[in-house]
Design an enzyme around this catalytic site. Structure first.
Site, PDB file in Angstrom:
ATOM      1  N   LYS A 193      -7.211   1.649  -3.356  1.00 53.81           N
ATOM      2  CA  LYS A 193      -6.916   1.264  -1.974  1.00 53.81           C
ATOM      3  C   LYS A 193      -7.139   2.442  -1.027  1.00 53.81           C
ATOM      4  O   LYS A 193      -7.598   2.266   0.105  1.00 53.81           O
ATOM      5  CB  LYS A 193      -5.479   0.753  -1.863  1.00 53.81           C
ATOM      6  CG  LYS A 193      -5.060   0.336  -0.438  1.00 53.81           C
ATOM      7  CD  LYS A 193      -5.943  -0.800   0.111  1.00 53.81           C
ATOM      8  CE  LYS A 193      -5.580  -1.155   1.554  1.00 53.81           C
ATOM      9  NZ  LYS A 193      -4.303  -1.884   1.671  1.00 53.81           N
ATOM     10  N   THR A 230       0.871  -1.167   0.000  1.00 49.13           N
ATOM     11  CA  THR A 230       0.000   0.000   0.000  1.00 49.13           C
ATOM     12  C   THR A 230       0.907   1.215   0.000  1.00 49.13           C
ATOM     13  O   THR A 230       1.572   1.517   0.996  1.00 49.13           O
ATOM     14  CB  THR A 230      -0.927   0.021   1.221  1.00 49.13           C
ATOM     15  OG1 THR A 230      -1.819  -1.106   1.146  1.00 49.13           O
ATOM     16  CG2 THR A 230      -1.750   1.291   1.268  1.00 49.13           C
ATOM     17  N   LYS A 258      -0.485   5.312   8.394  1.00 48.20           N
ATOM     18  CA  LYS A 258       0.328   5.418   7.183  1.00 48.20           C
ATOM     19  C   LYS A 258      -0.570   5.464   5.949  1.00 48.20           C
ATOM     20  O   LYS A 258      -0.397   6.308   5.066  1.00 48.20           O
ATOM     21  CB  LYS A 258       1.300   4.244   7.109  1.00 48.20           C
ATOM     22  CG  LYS A 258       2.282   4.293   5.945  1.00 48.20           C
ATOM     23  CD  LYS A 258       1.804   3.534   4.716  1.00 48.20           C
ATOM     24  CE  LYS A 258       1.851   2.034   4.928  1.00 48.20           C
ATOM     25  NZ  LYS A 258       1.560   1.285   3.672  1.00 48.20           N
TER      26      LYS A 258
END
Length: 290
Positions: A172, A97, A240
């Site tokens: 995502k 990711t 994050k």
């Protein structure tokens, strides 16, 4: 069966690479900590390499699953990165990711030497990786995706080509935006249940089958009611991911007020020492009355 390499044997990568081996694919692994690679080989067979480039030599597909943009660049670029070992026509699949920016950067770097690149972040967490039922959002070219889909099916329940380079990472971000709002709503619901003196199990047993139901509710309400958070997708990782989404929103002009607020709530959880708690630990904030 395919000849593959898998770079990054963390919480997600270790079982994902294991599913490739279980499906009969040839797998060479690399991990920054050699002990983890040795453990993987002992458990699944295959072989390990001393550098990402060495792992990638002769592979038709190279899969990467590391921590962030900088980690990704460190294992893909340079003399020891996977691109140094990949042949023209092979396919680099990134399950990290990361930002859409680095996905486009790596697409261009790969294309310069005739290698195909797919950004393919996953959703489903550690349990999904271990059970081989991840959802995969992909950006890249149709031809490379079509070739790759049967191999990724080793650990995916669903996968879809969303668009061109970077589109998988953007999708995502959408996934994490949705989750952030859902978990905060669920945390507030658990807090309300407590203050109202209701039986939480009875409430959720009813409402999870209606319009309020979600994966988060079905899989996290019991542990939230019990105050258990030592598992699952960590708060540090979520922050994050949300940072990536918020940075992209600043670039494209999207307004994400709820996401920004929930990100700050997660910062409070980190300050309480909960960086490695499951993301459902948002409910812990209410213990301080905030």
């Amino acid at each position: 069966m395919a000849k593959t390499a898998f770079i990054g044997l963390g919480t997600m990568g270790f079982p994902m690479a294991g599913h490739l081996a279980a499906k009969g694919h040839e797998v060479c692994v690399y991990n920054r900590s050699a002990e983890k690679a040795e453990q993987w080989v002992a458990q699944h067979g295959g072989r390990m390499a001393q550098t990402p480039a060495a792992a990638a030599e002769g592979a038709e597909w190279v899969f990467v699953c590391v921590g962030n943009d900088d980690d990704l660049r460190s294992v893909t670029l340079g003399d020891t990165g996977v691109l140094a070992g990949m042949a023209a026509g092979s396919i680099l699949v990134d399950h990290t990711t990361a930002s859409a920016e680095v996905a486009r950067e790596l697409y261009a770097a790969a294309a310069a030497q005739g290698v195909h690149f797919l950004d393919a972040p996953v959703s489903g967490g550690q349990a999904g990786a271990e059970q081989g039922v991840l959802s995969v959002m992909v950006g890249g070219e149709e031809a490379a995706y079509s070739r790759t889909e049967p191999v990724v099916a080793s650990y995916a329940r669903s996968q879809k080509l969303i668009g061109g380079p970077g589109a998988g990472q953007l999708a995502k971000m959408v996934n994490q935006i949705c989750i952030a709002g859902l978990v905060q709503g669920l945390a507030e619901a658990v807090h309300f249940i407590d203050k109202a003196g209701l039986d939480g199990e009875k409430v959720f047993d009813v409402i999870q089958h209606g319009a309020a139901g979600s994966w988060q509710m079905a899989n996290r309400h019991k542990t939230m009611l019990q105050g258990e958070f030592d598992f699952g997708f960590a708060v540090d990782w979520m922050r994050k991911d949300l940072s990536i989404a918020l940075n992209e929103a600043r670039r494209n002009g999207a307004q994400l007020p709820v996401t920004a607020l929930v990100d700050q709530f997660y910062a409070e959880v980190q300050q309480r020492g909960g960086g490695r708690w499951d993301t459902s630990s948002l409910v812990k904030r209410f213990e301080t009355g905030r």
